[in-house]
Design an enzyme around this catalytic site. Structure first.
Site, PDB file in Angstrom:
ATOM      1  N   HIS A   1       8.099 -30.330  11.562  1.00  0.00           N
ATOM      2  CA  HIS A   1       7.540 -29.017  11.472  1.00  0.00           C
ATOM      3  C   HIS A   1       6.310 -29.196  10.185  1.00  0.00           C
ATOM      4  O   HIS A   1       5.343 -28.434  10.229  1.00  0.00           O
ATOM      5  CB  HIS A   1       8.648 -27.981  10.740  1.00  0.00           C
ATOM      6  CG  HIS A   1       9.537 -27.872  11.881  1.00  0.00           C
ATOM      7  ND1 HIS A   1       9.292 -27.144  13.278  1.00  0.00           N
ATOM      8  CD2 HIS A   1      10.973 -28.256  11.816  1.00  0.00           C
ATOM      9  CE1 HIS A   1      10.500 -27.229  13.907  1.00  0.00           C
ATOM     10  NE2 HIS A   1      11.561 -27.934  13.074  1.00  0.00           N
TER      11      HIS A   1
ATOM     12  N   HIS B   1      10.638 -23.405   9.769  1.00  0.00           N
ATOM     13  CA  HIS B   1       9.473 -24.091  10.776  1.00  0.00           C
ATOM     14  C   HIS B   1       8.194 -23.810  10.151  1.00  0.00           C
ATOM     15  O   HIS B   1       7.522 -24.753  10.340  1.00  0.00           O
ATOM     16  CB  HIS B   1       9.849 -23.472  11.900  1.00  0.00           C
ATOM     17  CG  HIS B   1      11.076 -23.907  12.633  1.00  0.00           C
ATOM     18  ND1 HIS B   1      11.103 -23.862  13.942  1.00  0.00           N
ATOM     19  CD2 HIS B   1      12.176 -24.699  12.265  1.00  0.00           C
ATOM     20  CE1 HIS B   1      12.402 -24.467  14.362  1.00  0.00           C
ATOM     21  NE2 HIS B   1      12.939 -24.994  13.195  1.00  0.00           N
TER      22      HIS B   1
ATOM     23  N   ASP C   1       0.946  -1.076  -0.050  1.00  0.00           N
ATOM     24  CA  ASP C   1       0.169  -0.074   0.011  1.00  0.00           C
ATOM     25  C   ASP C   1       0.864   1.233  -0.068  1.00  0.00           C
ATOM     26  O   ASP C   1       2.163   1.233  -0.171  1.00  0.00           O
ATOM     27  CB  ASP C   1      -1.100  -0.077   1.037  1.00  0.00           C
ATOM     28  CG  ASP C   1      -0.509   0.345   2.471  1.00  0.00           C
ATOM     29  OD1 ASP C   1       0.853   0.444   2.687  1.00  0.00           O
ATOM     30  OD2 ASP C   1      -1.149   0.331   3.325  1.00  0.00           O
TER      31      ASP C   1
ATOM     32  N   CYS D   1       3.249  -2.813   3.940  1.00  0.00           N
ATOM     33  CA  CYS D   1       2.399  -1.751   4.328  1.00  0.00           C
ATOM     34  C   CYS D   1       3.229  -0.856   5.128  1.00  0.00           C
ATOM     35  O   CYS D   1       4.578  -1.024   5.528  1.00  0.00           O
ATOM     36  CB  CYS D   1       1.136  -2.287   4.816  1.00  0.00           C
ATOM     37  SG  CYS D   1       1.077  -3.125   6.398  1.00  0.00           S
TER      38      CYS D   1
ATOM     39  N   THR E   1       3.455  -0.944   8.649  1.00  0.00           N
ATOM     40  CA  THR E   1       3.772  -1.907   9.641  1.00  0.00           C
ATOM     41  C   THR E   1       4.032  -3.057   9.207  1.00  0.00           C
ATOM     42  O   THR E   1       4.853  -3.804  10.069  1.00  0.00           O
ATOM     43  CB  THR E   1       2.686  -1.730  10.866  1.00  0.00           C
ATOM     44  OG1 THR E   1       1.575  -2.332  10.460  1.00  0.00           O
ATOM     45  CG2 THR E   1       2.478  -0.393  11.598  1.00  0.00           C
TER      46      THR E   1
HETATM   47  C1  RB5 Z   1      -1.628   3.129   6.356  1.00  0.00           C
HETATM   48  O1  RB5 Z   1      -1.841   4.339   6.878  1.00  0.00           O
HETATM   49  C2  RB5 Z   1      -1.396   1.996   7.340  1.00  0.00           C
HETATM   50  O2  RB5 Z   1      -2.455   2.005   8.161  1.00  0.00           O
HETATM   51  C3  RB5 Z   1      -1.062   0.703   6.760  1.00  0.00           C
HETATM   52  O3  RB5 Z   1      -0.232   1.013   5.712  1.00  0.00           O
HETATM   53  C4  RB5 Z   1      -0.590  -0.271   7.609  1.00  0.00           C
HETATM   54  O4  RB5 Z   1       0.458  -0.010   8.596  1.00  0.00           O
HETATM   55  C5  RB5 Z   1      -1.785  -1.086   8.304  1.00  0.00           C
HETATM   56  O5  RB5 Z   1      -1.395  -1.919   8.915  1.00  0.00           O
END
Ligand code: RB5
Length: 145
Positions: free
Chosen positions: A133, A98, A8, A65, A67
């Site tokens: 595993h 694993h 994203d 993304c 995070t």
């Molecule tokens: C987008 O702002 C952010 O929420 C997305 O990239 C991600 O971190 C969601 O888990």
């Protein structure tokens, strides 16, 4: 190995950097977007990439993304997907050895490109240990029916 990559807007810059690394290494991939830094919804990208891995169009996927969490949660909703969030090299190795993870997720707002490239290298080059595993991964597959 057939590889697909997606992100994203929060993971866009890191995805582009990883593509540059893959190009340098001569590793082929398909980019399912997003193709601009404009805001978009990570579940849309996660679904496209995860379904293409689950149906065998690709062997492995990389999703980024902000995070690495949201896009991984979404990818793991698709049957047959074992998406692993990795921000260190040990996890990158053991999610393959694993867990036979078929999608790697990372956060573009969490780690820098140097570490991300190393994580990608390990994820793509490490095999599944099988044995005990495999018994456990098969238990996950049973839950996934
Ligand atoms: C987008 O702002 C952010 O929420 C997305 O990239 C991600 O971190 C969601 O888990």
């Amino acid at each position: 190995m057939k590889l697909v990559i997606g992100a994203d807007h929060g993971g866009f810059d890191l995805k582009e950097n990883i593509k540059q690394y893959l190009d340098e290494q001569g590793i082929a991939y398909t980019d399912y977007g997003t193709h601009t830094p404009e805001r978009c919804d990570y579940p849309v990208i996660a679904k496209k990439v995860a379904e293409a891995v689950a149906d065998g169009t690709f062997d492995r996927g990389i999703l980024v993304c902000g995070t690495g969490i949201g896009i991984g949660i979404a990818a793991n909703k698709v049957h047959g997907i074992r998406a692993a969030l990795c921000h260190d090299m040990f996890s990158a190795e053991y999610c393959r050895r694993h867990n036979d993870a078929n999608i790697l997720t990372m956060g573009g707002r969490v780690i820098g490109p140097g570490l991300a490239r190393e994580i990608v290298r390990i994820f793509l080059s490490t095999g599944f240990d099988g044995g005990r595993h495999e018994v456990r991964v098969n238990m996950i597959k049973e839950m996934d029916k």
